[in-house]
Design a protein around this motif. Structure first.
Motif, PDB file in Angstrom:
ATOM      1  N   TYR A  29       0.833  -1.205   0.000  1.00  0.00           N
ATOM      2  CA  TYR A  29       0.000   0.000   0.000  1.00  0.00           C
ATOM      3  C   TYR A  29       0.873   1.264   0.000  1.00  0.00           C
ATOM      4  CZ  TYR A  29      -3.217   3.620   1.565  1.00  0.00           C
ATOM      5  OH  TYR A  29      -3.933   4.790   1.655  1.00  0.00           O
ATOM      6  N   LEU A  30       1.850   1.328   0.888  1.00  0.00           N
ATOM      7  CA  LEU A  30       2.682   2.527   0.990  1.00  0.00           C
ATOM      8  C   LEU A  30       3.478   2.759  -0.293  1.00  0.00           C
ATOM      9  CD1 LEU A  30       4.044   2.071   4.641  1.00  0.00           C
ATOM     10  CD2 LEU A  30       2.395   3.803   3.880  1.00  0.00           C
ATOM     11  N   VAL A  31       4.168   1.715  -0.760  1.00  0.00           N
ATOM     12  CA  VAL A  31       5.052   1.846  -1.924  1.00  0.00           C
ATOM     13  C   VAL A  31       4.265   2.221  -3.174  1.00  0.00           C
ATOM     14  CG1 VAL A  31       6.491   0.469  -3.519  1.00  0.00           C
ATOM     15  CG2 VAL A  31       6.892   0.358  -1.043  1.00  0.00           C
ATOM     16  N   ASN A  32       3.068   1.633  -3.323  1.00  0.00           N
ATOM     17  CA  ASN A  32       2.320   1.825  -4.573  1.00  0.00           C
ATOM     18  C   ASN A  32       1.221   2.867  -4.495  1.00  0.00           C
ATOM     19  OD1 ASN A  32       3.758  -0.091  -6.215  1.00  0.00           O
ATOM     20  ND2 ASN A  32       2.906  -1.655  -4.855  1.00  0.00           N
ATOM     21  N   SER A  33       1.101   3.541  -3.343  1.00  0.00           N
ATOM     22  CA  SER A  33       0.168   4.684  -3.314  1.00  0.00           C
ATOM     23  C   SER A  33       0.949   5.907  -2.862  1.00  0.00           C
ATOM     24  CB  SER A  33      -1.064   4.407  -2.440  1.00  0.00           C
ATOM     25  OG  SER A  33      -0.737   4.302  -1.064  1.00  0.00           O
ATOM     26  N   ILE A  34       0.910   6.233  -1.588  1.00  0.00           N
ATOM     27  CA  ILE A  34       1.443   7.522  -1.139  1.00  0.00           C
ATOM     28  C   ILE A  34       2.938   7.698  -1.430  1.00  0.00           C
ATOM     29  CG2 ILE A  34       1.789   6.742   1.273  1.00  0.00           C
ATOM     30  CD1 ILE A  34       0.686  10.272   0.160  1.00  0.00           C
ATOM     31  N   MET A  35       3.739   6.643  -1.320  1.00  0.00           N
ATOM     32  CA  MET A  35       5.187   6.831  -1.491  1.00  0.00           C
ATOM     33  C   MET A  35       5.613   6.777  -2.959  1.00  0.00           C
ATOM     34  SD  MET A  35       6.608   5.044   1.981  1.00  0.00           S
ATOM     35  CE  MET A  35       8.143   5.964   2.016  1.00  0.00           C
ATOM     36  N   ALA A  36       4.761   6.211  -3.809  1.00  0.00           N
ATOM     37  CA  ALA A  36       4.961   6.281  -5.266  1.00  0.00           C
ATOM     38  C   ALA A  36       6.409   6.028  -5.702  1.00  0.00           C
ATOM     39  CB  ALA A  36       4.480   7.644  -5.786  1.00  0.00           C
ATOM     40  N   CYS A  37       7.047   5.014  -5.109  1.00  0.00           N
ATOM     41  CA  CYS A  37       8.449   4.725  -5.458  1.00  0.00           C
ATOM     42  C   CYS A  37       8.603   4.514  -6.965  1.00  0.00           C
ATOM     43  CB  CYS A  37       8.934   3.465  -4.746  1.00  0.00           C
ATOM     44  SG  CYS A  37       8.599   3.429  -2.972  1.00  0.00           S
ATOM     45  N   GLY A  38       7.598   3.886  -7.581  1.00  0.00           N
ATOM     46  CA  GLY A  38       7.666   3.573  -9.005  1.00  0.00           C
ATOM     47  C   GLY A  38       7.643   4.808  -9.888  1.00  0.00           C
ATOM     48  N   ASN A  39       7.198   5.928  -9.348  1.00  0.00           N
ATOM     49  CA  ASN A  39       7.195   7.159 -10.141  1.00  0.00           C
ATOM     50  C   ASN A  39       8.626   7.494 -10.578  1.00  0.00           C
ATOM     51  OD1 ASN A  39       5.443   9.158 -11.233  1.00  0.00           O
ATOM     52  ND2 ASN A  39       6.140  10.642  -9.708  1.00  0.00           N
ATOM     53  N   CYS A  40       9.599   7.095  -9.782  1.00  0.00           N
ATOM     54  CA  CYS A  40      11.006   7.238 -10.173  1.00  0.00           C
ATOM     55  C   CYS A  40      11.620   5.897 -10.567  1.00  0.00           C
ATOM     56  CB  CYS A  40      11.827   7.824  -9.025  1.00  0.00           C
ATOM     57  SG  CYS A  40      11.405   9.534  -8.627  1.00  0.00           S
ATOM     58  N   HIS A  41      11.298   4.832  -9.825  1.00  0.00           N
ATOM     59  CA  HIS A  41      12.046   3.569  -9.960  1.00  0.00           C
ATOM     60  C   HIS A  41      11.491   2.593 -11.007  1.00  0.00           C
ATOM     61  CE1 HIS A  41      15.127   3.747  -6.771  1.00  0.00           C
ATOM     62  NE2 HIS A  41      14.273   4.500  -6.110  1.00  0.00           N
ATOM     63  N   PRO A  72      17.701   3.269  -9.427  1.00  0.00           N
ATOM     64  CA  PRO A  72      18.147   1.892  -9.654  1.00  0.00           C
ATOM     65  C   PRO A  72      17.034   0.855  -9.556  1.00  0.00           C
ATOM     66  CG  PRO A  72      19.453   2.976  -7.925  1.00  0.00           C
ATOM     67  CD  PRO A  72      18.237   3.815  -8.165  1.00  0.00           C
ATOM     68  N   ASN A  73      17.434  -0.355  -9.915  1.00  0.00           N
ATOM     69  CA  ASN A  73      16.584  -1.539  -9.788  1.00  0.00           C
ATOM     70  C   ASN A  73      16.440  -1.860  -8.296  1.00  0.00           C
ATOM     71  OD1 ASN A  73      15.577  -4.144  -9.801  1.00  0.00           O
ATOM     72  ND2 ASN A  73      17.014  -4.900 -11.351  1.00  0.00           N
ATOM     73  N   ILE A  74      15.223  -1.796  -7.770  1.00  0.00           N
ATOM     74  CA  ILE A  74      15.023  -2.127  -6.344  1.00  0.00           C
ATOM     75  C   ILE A  74      14.146  -3.378  -6.206  1.00  0.00           C
ATOM     76  CG2 ILE A  74      15.548   0.144  -5.394  1.00  0.00           C
ATOM     77  CD1 ILE A  74      12.485   0.652  -5.159  1.00  0.00           C
ATOM     78  N   THR A  75      14.118  -4.211  -7.255  1.00  0.00           N
ATOM     79  CA  THR A  75      13.471  -5.523  -7.121  1.00  0.00           C
ATOM     80  C   THR A  75      14.428  -6.431  -6.335  1.00  0.00           C
ATOM     81  OG1 THR A  75      14.401  -6.588  -9.089  1.00  0.00           O
ATOM     82  CG2 THR A  75      12.414  -5.238  -9.418  1.00  0.00           C
ATOM     83  N   ALA A  76      13.948  -7.651  -6.055  1.00  0.00           N
ATOM     84  CA  ALA A  76      14.744  -8.588  -5.251  1.00  0.00           C
ATOM     85  C   ALA A  76      15.810  -9.321  -6.069  1.00  0.00           C
ATOM     86  CB  ALA A  76      13.809  -9.588  -4.566  1.00  0.00           C
ATOM     87  N   ASP A  77      16.117  -8.857  -7.289  1.00  0.00           N
ATOM     88  CA  ASP A  77      17.175  -9.515  -8.071  1.00  0.00           C
ATOM     89  C   ASP A  77      18.508  -9.385  -7.320  1.00  0.00           C
ATOM     90  OD1 ASP A  77      18.033 -10.829 -10.596  1.00  0.00           O
ATOM     91  OD2 ASP A  77      19.292  -9.046 -10.749  1.00  0.00           O
ATOM     92  N   LYS A  78      19.234 -10.525  -7.200  1.00  0.00           N
ATOM     93  CA  LYS A  78      20.441 -10.538  -6.364  1.00  0.00           C
ATOM     94  C   LYS A  78      21.592  -9.751  -6.983  1.00  0.00           C
ATOM     95  CE  LYS A  78      20.251 -13.952  -2.859  1.00  0.00           C
ATOM     96  NZ  LYS A  78      18.875 -14.393  -2.833  1.00  0.00           N
ATOM     97  N   GLU A  79      21.713  -9.810  -8.315  1.00  0.00           N
ATOM     98  CA  GLU A  79      22.872  -9.146  -8.932  1.00  0.00           C
ATOM     99  C   GLU A  79      22.615  -7.703  -9.321  1.00  0.00           C
ATOM    100  OE1 GLU A  79      24.321 -11.788 -12.044  1.00  0.00           O
ATOM    101  OE2 GLU A  79      24.245 -13.316 -10.460  1.00  0.00           O
TER     102      GLU A  79
END
Ligand code: HEC
Ligand code: HEC
Length: 291
Positions: A29-41, A72-79
């Motif tokens: 909820y936080l990441v995909n609404s109010i914090m809108a991380c995806g607007n940049c990431h 940057p990429n902030i998914t759980a990809d290890k590399e």
């Protein structure tokens, strides 16, 4: 009698499970609404539309006088993502703007565009929730280009974030609205800005900052002037109804019906709960009027 008690108990249980969110749900909820991380990431296609299955795998490039940096990429990809970071390391990036002491650019501070000066206000349980959600994001392989720093990192202090919030304070709708506006870093765009410095004291919400067009938009596209969202009766939102403010924030429609331009993140704010929308309006009504 016993049957009634059991029935009531079952109802209460149903109600509380409907309300209780897991940390991953809260973080989502936080990441995909109010914090809108995806607007940049998050990456976008040539028309500027988000690419759904690549969410958070690296996004906008910012070319500014003090730095060139790509979110940057902030998914759980290890590399190529943050899959090999510890929870504590992710938290430090979020609230201190610090990179871990290992891996790409070990120990080098993150450019100020990453809004750690706002995110430091996160309540501990919300910070945990954001980390829990990031860990659950499908890994996507994507390496973004390295940043170039032309000046030391400097974040402008945001008074409400420095003062901090407590759970008890958030019982008050205006304070809860202030918390949401802080972690939404609304005032980063909407405050007076000159020569690279935001004025969060004298110019809070006063608008006027010109944001450059997104990379890749046609040459000569003008920047966007960010509007005044103080309580000023004519220059700001003072004369708007609650419904008009909510429509602008969650649907990107100005008072006169004009569509709002990016990077206003209304596509993310569309997911805000009604109570959070109301609290944001309650807080915005208290922002001292500026002409
Ligand atoms: C205004 C744009 C913007 C927003 C909003 C934003 N970030 Fe960032 N973030 C960046 C940029 C740009 C960088 C890289 C800065 C650099 O390279 O110096 C970054 C870096 C990071 C890093 C470090 C990653 C790495 O590999 O170094 C993490 C983790 C991160 N952001 C998480 C988040 C999360 C989670 C949110 C939402 C709660 C968020 N960011 C919101 C722009 C943003
Ligand atoms: C990344 C920068 C950015 C952030 C973050 C941001 N905004 Fe905006 N906002 C804008 C821009 C740009 C516009 C509209 C520009 C246009 O179309 O003229 C806008 C428009 C608005 C409007 C319409 C005002 C008017 O006069 O038309 C409101 C209300 C508003 N924003 C409130 C908010 C709130 C509340 C938040 C946080 C939850 C927020 N904004 C976060 C950039 C931002």
């Amino acid at each position: 009698m016993l049957r009634i008690v059991i029935a009531v108990g079952a109802c209460l249980l149903a109600a509380s499970t409907a309300i209780a969110e897991t940390p991953v749900e809260r973080g989502n909820y936080l990441v995909n609404s109010i914090m809108a991380c995806g607007n940049c990431h998050s990456p976008r296609d040539a028309e500027g539309k988000l690419i759904a299955d690549k969410a958070l795998s690296g996004g906008l490039a910012f070319n500014t006088p003090p730095f060139v940096a790509t979110a940057p990429n902030i998914t759980a990809d290890k590399e190529t993502g943050i899959g090999s970071w510890s929870d504590a390391e992710i938290k430090r990036a979020l609230i201190e703007g610090a990179r871990p002491d290992h891996g790409r650019l070990a120990g080098v501070p993150l450019a100020a565009i990453m809004p750690a000066n706002f995110y430091k206000a996160l309540l501990p349980e919300d910070l945990d929730a954001v980390v829990a959600y990031l860990r659950s994001v499908k890994p996507v392989r994507n390496q973004v280009p390295d940043p170039v720093y032309r000046a030391p990192v400097r974040r402008d202090p945001y008074p409400d974030a420095d003062a901090g919030f407590s759970k008890a304070m958030l019982a008050d709708p205006v304070k809860r609205g202030a918390y949401l506006v802080t972690i939404g870093h609304c005032m980063e765009c909407h405050s007076a800005w000159s020569r690279g410095v935001s004025d969060f004291k004298g110019g809070l919400g006063g608008g006027g900052r010109v944001l450059p067009p997104r990379e890749g938009t046609p040459e000569g596209t003008p920047g966007t002037v960010v509007p005044n969202i103080t309580a000023h009766p004519t220059a700001g939102l003072g004369g708007w109804s609650d419904a008009e403010i909510i429509r602008a924030v969650t649907h990107g429609v100005a008072r006169d019906g004009r569509p709002l331009k990016p990077p206003m993140a209304y596509g993310y704010y569309a997911g805000l709960k009604n109570s959070d929308q109301a609290d944001i309006v309650a807080y915005l009504r208290t922002v001292p009027a500026l002409p």
